[in-house]
Design a protein around this motif. Structure first.
Motif: not given
Length: 429
Positions: A81, A84-85, A97
């Motif tokens: 996560a 991805r940020w 996701d």
């Protein structure tokens, strides 16, 4: 934002589009920020992974290390996560996701589901690479960037510290600012190298992230399979509820009306030789009970005809055709009995089409054709009426289309002005 910036691999596209101008674009500071973030997060992630691994293996000796090892297996999910940020710095298109949502699920169900998903293990592999290989590459890049920046500022540093001796290389003192200018030029060359090296390294990390962190067809396939199964279970539940209503009507209200009709018949027989007014009222009541019984039987037959259950789709459609006011030619040939839900869906689609044809088409003949081809039931209902039918105008066909969609089927209506009108149903068997 331009079209090139909207595609995946925006940094690579910008570098290919204009290599000479690239070091002066905004992608350079973005790449540097992305890589420096990896240089900070990578060692931190390595510490977390190492601690969990050591604790898990150590506590496994006494039999309580399993929760820690489970946490280690799932550590890639939050790490992914964050990855991805971070990608939003250099990738305009966000990375979806790959995990499916679990609304209302408990902690055990969530853990069990995540451990079964392949995306979880790909994310763990990405976390391992991020904390080791990628972290080392980012640290090396950060050292090169820091050294290049210091060399660029070396003339100012030497001038500010004069007459103190400054050594930019071990064992080699720089006497003055002019002597530091070659080091400044080397620093500028190093920054130029960092611009291109950062772009290449960032592009490689983005490609790796898309390979390991993006949803794959097998992930989507599993979600589609689960969604299809849930829709089938929902349709089966509707079918079971419909059969319960049919059974209650048949065994409850219908039997009571039959008993009432018989009782009124006996009362009519007893009152036949008495007052005519009472016999007349009983006769009327008996007729109304018989009419209600016929309506109830039609209702039960409309919910689910017994002939459909006993003999299948072809016999049920043939029975409807015999009662239809327009001549109907039935040509349904099936190799075997189809699933009950498929037969029911096809039956009610045909009956709705025949009802609409009788009300609105002005047709003189109707044809119903049905075959199984490539694992799909294909049924066509064609009338020679005036055409011009609008499928969106009636709620009947819209409701049938929704029911067909539950089975991943299709319902198509073709009705040019002047006719003919053809309704085509395709349902997987």
């Amino acid at each position: 934002m331009s079209e090139g910036e909207q595609r995946p691999g925006a940094v690579r596209e910008a570098l290919r589009a204009d290599p000479l101008r690239f070091p002066f674009t905004r992608w350079v500071p973005r790449c540097w920020a992305y890589l420096l973030g990896g240089a900070l997060l990578g060692p931190l992630l390595l510490v977390v992974v190492a601690v969990l691994l050591v604790l898990g293996l150590g506590l496994s000796v006494v039999g309580v290390g399993l929760p820690v090892l489970l946490a280690l297996a799932l550590v890639g999910i939050p790490a992914a996560a964050v990855a991805r940020w971070r990608l939003r710095l250099v990738e305009p298109l966000p990375l979806p996701d790959p995990h499916r949502g679990l609304p209302g699920a408990g902690r055990r169900a969530r853990v069990r589901t995540r451990l079964r998903e392949r995306a979880t293990w790909r994310e763990l592999a990405h976390a391992a690479l991020t904390s080791t290989v990628l972290a080392a590459a980012s640290l090396g890049f950060g050292a090169l960037l820091l050294g290049s920046g210091l060399y660029v500022l070396s003339p100012l540093v030497v001038w500010a510290l004069a007459p103190e001796t400054v050594m930019l290389l071990p064992g080699h003192a720089v006497p003055g600012p002019l002597a530091a200018l070659p080091f400044g030029a080397a620093g500028l060359a190093g920054l130029l190298l960092c611009a291109y090296a950062g772009a290449l390294l960032t592009s490689a990390e983005v490609a790796l992230a898309r390979f390991l962190l993006a949803p794959r067809e097998d992930d989507l396939g599993r979600q589609v399979v689960e969604l299809t199964r849930s829709r089938a279970r929902l349709a089966d539940a509707f079918e079971a509820e419909r059969r319960r209503i049919e059974r209650d009507l048949h065994d409850g209200a219908q039997q009571q009306l039959v008993a009432l009709s018989m009782t009124l018949g006996l009362a009519e027989y007893e009152l036949r030789d008495q007052e005519g007014r009472a016999a007349e009222l009983v006769t009327r009541a008996r007729g109304e009970a018989r009419q209600a019984l016929e309506q109830l039987r039609d209702l039960v037959r409309g919910i689910h005809p017994q002939v459909l259950t006993d003999h299948g789709l072809a016999a049920a459609v043939a029975e409807v055709a015999l009662r239809h006011p327009i001549p109907v030619a039935v040509d349904i040939v099936l190799p075997e009995r189809l699933p009950a839900l498929v037969e029911a869906t096809a039956y009610f689609t045909v009956t709705e089409a025949l009802t609409n044809a009788a009300k609105h088409s002005g047709a003189g003949a109707i044809t119903v054709h049905g075959r199984v081809a490539r694992g799909r039931l294909v049924v066509r209902v064609t009338d020679d009426g005036r055409g011009g039918a609008d499928p969106a105008a009636g709620a009947g066909l819209a409701g049938l289309a929704d029911r067909v969609a539950l089975l991943r089927g299709r319902l198509m209506v073709t009705s040019p002005t002047g006719g003919p009108t053809t309704l085509r149903l395709e349902v997987p068997c």
